[in-house]
Scaffold this active site. Structure first.
Site, PDB file in Angstrom:
ATOM      1  N   HIS A   1      49.366  36.669  37.399  1.00 45.32           N
ATOM      2  CA  HIS A   1      49.641  35.683  36.356  1.00 45.32           C
ATOM      3  C   HIS A   1      48.639  35.769  35.204  1.00 45.32           C
ATOM      4  CE1 HIS A   1      46.194  33.245  37.758  1.00 45.32           C
ATOM      5  NE2 HIS A   1      46.548  33.685  38.958  1.00 45.32           N
ATOM      6  N   ASP A   2      49.153  35.579  34.002  1.00 46.05           N
ATOM      7  CA  ASP A   2      48.355  35.435  32.784  1.00 46.05           C
ATOM      8  C   ASP A   2      47.600  36.706  32.380  1.00 46.05           C
ATOM      9  OD1 ASP A   2      48.852  32.468  32.609  1.00 46.05           O
ATOM     10  OD2 ASP A   2      47.718  32.508  34.478  1.00 46.05           O
TER      11      ASP A   2
ATOM     12  N   GLY B   1      44.431  37.558  38.410  1.00 46.44           N
ATOM     13  CA  GLY B   1      44.862  36.740  37.284  1.00 46.44           C
ATOM     14  C   GLY B   1      43.946  36.822  36.079  1.00 46.44           C
TER      15      GLY B   1
END
Length: 349
Positions: A195-196, A213
């Site tokens: 994520h991200d 992440g």
């Protein structure tokens, strides 16, 4: 319709070519010939009609609200959800699936078992000419406890990416952020982009490259197999990570690291050569590298002093690549950054 009618005209004309034309034709037959001639001419005026027809296998499940472009192929046992938009000439191989608010650009291919998107708030947008490999999972919910059910999450993928088998790429962990993949990346089998993450363009990730992440990867980086990158780390452009490395801090531009924990091993000389850096640029970067990371015992001071010394060097400070390398190192010491990977001969901070 027109294509079938044109073929009918051909068969009809072949049939009547063996007929006896010494006798007048009945009026209905003359009318039929005129109609078929008109349809045949219309069909010939649309030479691309057949190539713009979508081919959907009867066992595929395509929601009536899904939007499909031209020349889309949907194979057996595929799923296309209600919020999906497919660009022109997309090809879904048997057993591939698209869910949620997901958009594919033109000429994208999903190989067998690939899953793109999820029925959760947010969006997955994938550009043109991308290949999603066998059993890859792209644009699904992240594996982060910060994520709250019902929050929007996003993934944006550029153009011309080759995402190979069993790779996983997750959406962002919160609505104010997004996971981003640039253009022209080769992401080999069993890689993970969490994520991200922000991945630039023209990168090559070898098998089992695992990004935690919020990792930032710039452009033209290369990783060998089975490497792990700690969350919030930055990988600079034209850097190289040796196989089996555990990267827990930033890698400045143009540098090579290896080991557990990864340490600086010098400049990525082969990568610089392949990408057309001049001998003068490489020579000056090596000189700057030695000043920063391999100082003489009597000259070693704080890292800020060594960076300032490079910036004050008249020969080095006039080269943009050296300035870019120095700035990349400086940025790694800013607030909320992790610092740079250690160097075994580097004494002091």
């Amino acid at each position: 319709m027109f294509y079938k009618a044109a073929r009918a005209v051909g068969r009809f004309q072949k049939l009547i070519s063996f007929s006896d034309f010494s006798t007048p034709r009945p009026k209905p037959l003359q009318h039929f010939e005129r109609v078929l001639h008109h349809v045949s001419c219309e069909a010939k005026s649309e030479p691309f009609f057949e190539t713009t027809t979508n081919v959907i296998h009867p066992t595929a499940v395509v929601h009536p609200d899904a939007i499909l472009g031209h020349s889309v192929t949907v194979g057996p046992f595929c799923t296309v959800g209600c919020g999906v938009k497919l660009g022109n000439a997309c090809n879904l191989h048997p057993g591939s699936h698209l869910f949620g608010d997901t958009e594919l650009g033109d000429r994208c291919t999903l190989l067998t078992g690939a899953i793109v998107g999820a029925d959760i708030p947010g969006q997955t947008i994938i550009g043109n000419n991308n290949i999603i490999g066998h059993h890859a999972v792209v644009g699904v919910m992240c594996q982060d406890l910060k994520y709250k059910a019902g929050d929007e999450c996003f993934l944006y993928v550029g153009d011309n990416n080759d995402i190979r088998e069993h790779t996983s790429i997750h959406r962002s962990s919160k609505s104010c952020d997004k996971t981003v993949i640039g253009n022209n990346n080769l992401i080999m089998g069993s890689c993970h982009i969490a994520h991200d993450c922000k991945v630039g363009s023209n990168n090559i990730f070898a098998n089992n490259t695992l990004l935690a992440g919020h990792v930032v990867v710039e452009d033209f980086t290369r990783t060998a197999g089975a490497i792990v990158v700690h969350q919030f780390s930055h990988l600079g452009s034209f850097s190289f990570i040796g196989g089996g490395s555990v990267v827990s801090q930033d890698i400045p531009k143009y540098m090579m690291v290896a080991g557990d924990r990864a340490e600086l091993r010098g400049l990525n000389l082969e990568g610089l050569r392949r990408h057309g850096f001049s001998s003068t640029e490489v020579k000056c970067m090596r000189k700057a590298y030695r000043k920063i990371f391999m100082p003489n015992d009597g000259e070693s001071g704080r890292i800020e002093e060594r960076l300032a010394e490079v910036e004050q060097d008249e020969e080095l400070s006039n080269l943009p690549v050296v300035c870019s390398m120095v700035q990349s190192i400086r940025d790694s010491f800013e607030l909320n950054r992790r610092g740079i990977c250690k160097f075994s001969h580097w004494s002091g901070s």
